[in-house]
Motif scaffolding. Structure first.
Motif, PDB file in Angstrom:
ATOM      1  N   ARG A  70      51.440  33.078  11.113  1.00 16.18           N
ATOM      2  CA  ARG A  70      52.107  33.173   9.811  1.00 16.18           C
ATOM      3  C   ARG A  70      51.207  33.776   8.730  1.00 16.18           C
ATOM      4  O   ARG A  70      51.658  33.998   7.604  1.00 16.18           O
ATOM      5  N   TRP A  71      49.952  34.042   9.049  1.00 16.59           N
ATOM      6  CA  TRP A  71      48.992  34.410   8.010  1.00 16.59           C
ATOM      7  C   TRP A  71      48.495  35.838   8.090  1.00 16.59           C
ATOM      8  O   TRP A  71      47.774  36.289   7.201  1.00 16.59           O
ATOM      9  N   SER A  72      48.838  36.560   9.113  1.00 11.77           N
ATOM     10  CA  SER A  72      48.348  37.928   9.243  1.00 11.77           C
ATOM     11  C   SER A  72      49.118  38.885   8.336  1.00 11.77           C
ATOM     12  O   SER A  72      50.356  38.865   8.318  1.00 11.77           O
ATOM     13  N   PRO A  73      48.408  39.754   7.606  1.00  9.34           N
ATOM     14  CA  PRO A  73      49.099  40.767   6.807  1.00  9.34           C
ATOM     15  C   PRO A  73      49.462  42.003   7.624  1.00  9.34           C
ATOM     16  O   PRO A  73      50.136  42.896   7.123  1.00  9.34           O
TER      17      PRO A  73
ATOM     18  N   HIS B  24      41.769  36.388   6.753  1.00  8.79           N
ATOM     19  CA  HIS B  24      43.193  36.069   6.778  1.00  8.79           C
ATOM     20  C   HIS B  24      43.533  34.927   7.739  1.00  8.79           C
ATOM     21  O   HIS B  24      44.683  34.798   8.176  1.00  8.79           O
ATOM     22  N   ASP B  25      42.540  34.100   8.073  1.00 10.17           N
ATOM     23  CA  ASP B  25      42.860  32.799   8.655  1.00 10.17           C
ATOM     24  C   ASP B  25      43.537  31.951   7.580  1.00 10.17           C
ATOM     25  O   ASP B  25      43.383  32.211   6.376  1.00 10.17           O
ATOM     26  N   SER B  26      44.249  30.927   7.997  1.00 13.35           N
ATOM     27  CA  SER B  26      44.885  30.048   7.018  1.00 13.35           C
ATOM     28  C   SER B  26      43.816  29.287   6.234  1.00 13.35           C
ATOM     29  O   SER B  26      42.677  29.136   6.702  1.00 13.35           O
ATOM     30  N   PRO B  27      44.152  28.798   5.053  1.00  9.95           N
ATOM     31  CA  PRO B  27      43.179  28.001   4.295  1.00  9.95           C
ATOM     32  C   PRO B  27      42.634  26.812   5.079  1.00  9.95           C
ATOM     33  O   PRO B  27      41.463  26.456   4.914  1.00  9.95           O
TER      34      PRO B  27
ATOM     35  N   LEU C 292      34.413  37.044   7.771  1.00  8.94           N
ATOM     36  CA  LEU C 292      34.678  38.460   8.024  1.00  8.94           C
ATOM     37  C   LEU C 292      35.884  38.947   7.232  1.00  8.94           C
ATOM     38  O   LEU C 292      36.992  38.423   7.367  1.00  8.94           O
ATOM     39  N   ALA C 293      35.656  39.950   6.416  1.00 12.92           N
ATOM     40  CA  ALA C 293      36.709  40.512   5.570  1.00 12.92           C
ATOM     41  C   ALA C 293      37.601  41.453   6.376  1.00 12.92           C
ATOM     42  O   ALA C 293      37.170  42.091   7.340  1.00 12.92           O
ATOM     43  N   GLY C 294      38.872  41.506   5.974  1.00  9.97           N
ATOM     44  CA  GLY C 294      39.791  42.496   6.511  1.00  9.97           C
ATOM     45  C   GLY C 294      40.333  42.202   7.896  1.00  9.97           C
ATOM     46  O   GLY C 294      40.957  43.074   8.500  1.00  9.97           O
ATOM     47  N   VAL C 295      40.104  40.998   8.417  1.00 14.72           N
ATOM     48  CA  VAL C 295      40.628  40.650   9.743  1.00 14.72           C
ATOM     49  C   VAL C 295      41.406  39.346   9.663  1.00 14.72           C
ATOM     50  O   VAL C 295      41.235  38.559   8.728  1.00 14.72           O
ATOM     51  N   ASP C 296      42.261  39.120  10.665  1.00 15.78           N
ATOM     52  CA  ASP C 296      43.056  37.896  10.715  1.00 15.78           C
ATOM     53  C   ASP C 296      42.648  37.072  11.930  1.00 15.78           C
ATOM     54  O   ASP C 296      41.647  37.375  12.597  1.00 15.78           O
TER      55      ASP C 296
ATOM     56  N   PHE D 106      43.664  36.947  14.787  1.00 16.04           N
ATOM     57  CA  PHE D 106      43.786  37.593  16.080  1.00 16.04           C
ATOM     58  C   PHE D 106      42.824  38.770  16.245  1.00 16.04           C
ATOM     59  O   PHE D 106      42.078  38.828  17.225  1.00 16.04           O
ATOM     60  N   ASP D 107      42.819  39.707  15.282  1.00 13.19           N
ATOM     61  CA  ASP D 107      41.916  40.843  15.485  1.00 13.19           C
ATOM     62  C   ASP D 107      40.458  40.494  15.180  1.00 13.19           C
ATOM     63  O   ASP D 107      39.561  41.281  15.485  1.00 13.19           O
ATOM     64  N   VAL D 108      40.202  39.296  14.638  1.00 11.18           N
ATOM     65  CA  VAL D 108      38.809  38.870  14.481  1.00 11.18           C
ATOM     66  C   VAL D 108      38.116  38.816  15.844  1.00 11.18           C
ATOM     67  O   VAL D 108      36.909  39.081  15.949  1.00 11.18           O
ATOM     68  N   ILE D 109      38.871  38.540  16.902  1.00  7.16           N
ATOM     69  CA  ILE D 109      38.302  38.497  18.250  1.00  7.16           C
ATOM     70  C   ILE D 109      38.630  39.759  19.037  1.00  7.16           C
ATOM     71  O   ILE D 109      37.857  40.190  19.894  1.00  7.16           O
ATOM     72  N   GLU D 110      39.755  40.377  18.746  1.00  7.66           N
ATOM     73  CA  GLU D 110      40.129  41.596  19.464  1.00  7.66           C
ATOM     74  C   GLU D 110      39.096  42.704  19.283  1.00  7.66           C
ATOM     75  O   GLU D 110      38.837  43.499  20.186  1.00  7.66           O
ATOM     76  N   LYS D 111      38.491  42.776  18.092  1.00  2.00           N
ATOM     77  CA  LYS D 111      37.575  43.866  17.764  1.00  2.00           C
ATOM     78  C   LYS D 111      36.227  43.769  18.475  1.00  2.00           C
ATOM     79  O   LYS D 111      35.387  44.668  18.326  1.00  2.00           O
ATOM     80  N   LEU D 112      35.998  42.699  19.239  1.00  2.00           N
ATOM     81  CA  LEU D 112      34.738  42.601  19.973  1.00  2.00           C
ATOM     82  C   LEU D 112      34.561  43.732  20.985  1.00  2.00           C
ATOM     83  O   LEU D 112      33.449  43.954  21.476  1.00  2.00           O
ATOM     84  N   SER D 113      35.627  44.430  21.301  1.00  8.05           N
ATOM     85  CA  SER D 113      35.500  45.578  22.210  1.00  8.05           C
ATOM     86  C   SER D 113      34.911  46.797  21.507  1.00  8.05           C
ATOM     87  O   SER D 113      34.591  47.795  22.164  1.00  8.05           O
ATOM     88  N   GLU D 114      34.752  46.729  20.180  1.00  9.96           N
ATOM     89  CA  GLU D 114      34.224  47.851  19.397  1.00  9.96           C
ATOM     90  C   GLU D 114      32.728  47.664  19.159  1.00  9.96           C
ATOM     91  O   GLU D 114      32.297  46.660  18.598  1.00  9.96           O
ATOM     92  N   ASP D 115      31.936  48.649  19.567  1.00  6.10           N
ATOM     93  CA  ASP D 115      30.482  48.555  19.415  1.00  6.10           C
ATOM     94  C   ASP D 115      30.054  48.433  17.960  1.00  6.10           C
ATOM     95  O   ASP D 115      29.052  47.792  17.655  1.00  6.10           O
ATOM     96  N   SER D 116      30.812  49.037  17.052  1.00  6.93           N
ATOM     97  CA  SER D 116      30.411  49.066  15.650  1.00  6.93           C
ATOM     98  C   SER D 116      30.856  47.827  14.868  1.00  6.93           C
ATOM     99  O   SER D 116      30.468  47.651  13.707  1.00  6.93           O
ATOM    100  N   TYR D 117      31.639  46.971  15.480  1.00  7.02           N
ATOM    101  CA  TYR D 117      32.161  45.775  14.806  1.00  7.02           C
ATOM    102  C   TYR D 117      31.000  44.832  14.494  1.00  7.02           C
ATOM    103  O   TYR D 117      30.130  44.579  15.335  1.00  7.02           O
ATOM    104  N   ILE D 118      30.979  44.310  13.281  1.00  6.25           N
ATOM    105  CA  ILE D 118      29.841  43.501  12.847  1.00  6.25           C
ATOM    106  C   ILE D 118      29.623  42.282  13.744  1.00  6.25           C
ATOM    107  O   ILE D 118      28.480  41.930  14.058  1.00  6.25           O
TER     108      ILE D 118
END
Length: 251
Positions: free
Chosen positions: A20-23, A193-196, A221-225, A227-239
């Motif tokens: 319910r919290w992802s933009p 964008h996790d819930s409070p 982490l800014a700009g992630v919700d 779900f993609d907070v973990i999905e982006k681990l496949s990206e080498d440049s992800y912080i």
């Protein structure tokens, strides 16, 4: 008192419903999209590594590990799940005595289970006093829940069927112990964008660990919700990818 106890039933349900919290996507499609991304990532990982899949470490149907090896070769359902994770780590140490360390990365409910591992008395699993391999060597807890009591009042507990006693026994927040010399480094991660409630739990758990003397880093982490907070681990440049690799390289 304030906090989650003052919320309406529907408001509390919303707090523990990450979809319910992802933009990015509406709640009816984001879970399907997340499952598709993670399934594709699993297939890529299996294609690029030597694996031993569905390795049994106990007699239960769910007591199996998928083991990914480096290519260079250098009382309740909740109680049961926690025990299974602990047993799986003890199994890995016994099966692979030459490894330099074990690093946990858990997301959402997986972060809760990883946090429960930090509470383990390993003498019960016959892997100490030989503590050359810390259990774990590092832990990355991503968008987790560390106090299960609020969940008792939500749909999440329909499947878990936890009593208050079970929830309290399996709440890492309620059992933070002073760090020992062999205590691992812990990274507590939360998405913008996790819930409070998810954000509160991550921040308070990280602060509680730090107050108890653990080596803890809090990463918001800014700009992630959720779900993609973990999905982006496949990206080498992800912080987060970079932070995890740096943690492992310091071992």
């Amino acid at each position: 008192m304030g906090g989650w106890r003052d919320m309406s039933a529907q408001a509390l349900e919303d707090q523990y419903s990450p979809s319910r919290w992802s933009p990015r996507l509406d709640r009816d499609t984001i879970i399907d999209a997340h499952l598709a991304v993670t399934a594709a990532g699993t297939e890529r990982a299996r294609a690029s590594a030597q694996t031993s899949l569905h390795v049994p470490y106990g007699k239960g149907d769910g007591e199996k590990l998928d083991i990914y090896l480096p290519t260079d070769h250098s009382g309740s359902h909740m109680d049961t799940m926690v025990l299974q994770v602990r047993r799986s780590l003890a199994f890995l140490v016994e099966q692979y005595p030459g490894i330099r360390g074990i690093y946990l990365c858990g997301h959402s409910a997986g972060a809760h289970l990883a946090a429960m591992v930090l509470l383990t008395d390993w003498t019960e699993f016959h892997v100490v006093p030989d503590i050359r391999v810390a259990l774990p060597s590092g832990a990355v807890l991503v968008s987790g829940v560390y106090d299960l009591e609020p969940i008792l009042h939500t749909y999440v507990n329909d499947a878990l069927n936890m009593s208050r006693e079970v929830a309290q026994r399996n709440s890492p927040m309620r059992h933070v112990a002073p760090a020992v010399p062999a205590a691992c480094e812990v990274l507590v991660v939360v998405a913008q964008h996790d819930s409070p409630e998810f954000r509160r739990q991550s921040q308070e758990y990280g602060q509680a660990l730090r107050a108890a003397g653990w080596s803890v880093s809090l990463l918001d982490l800014a700009g992630v919700d959720h779900f993609d907070v973990i999905e982006k681990l496949s990206e080498d440049s992800y912080i987060l990818t970079q932070v995890i690799l740096n943690m492992i390289s310091r071992a």
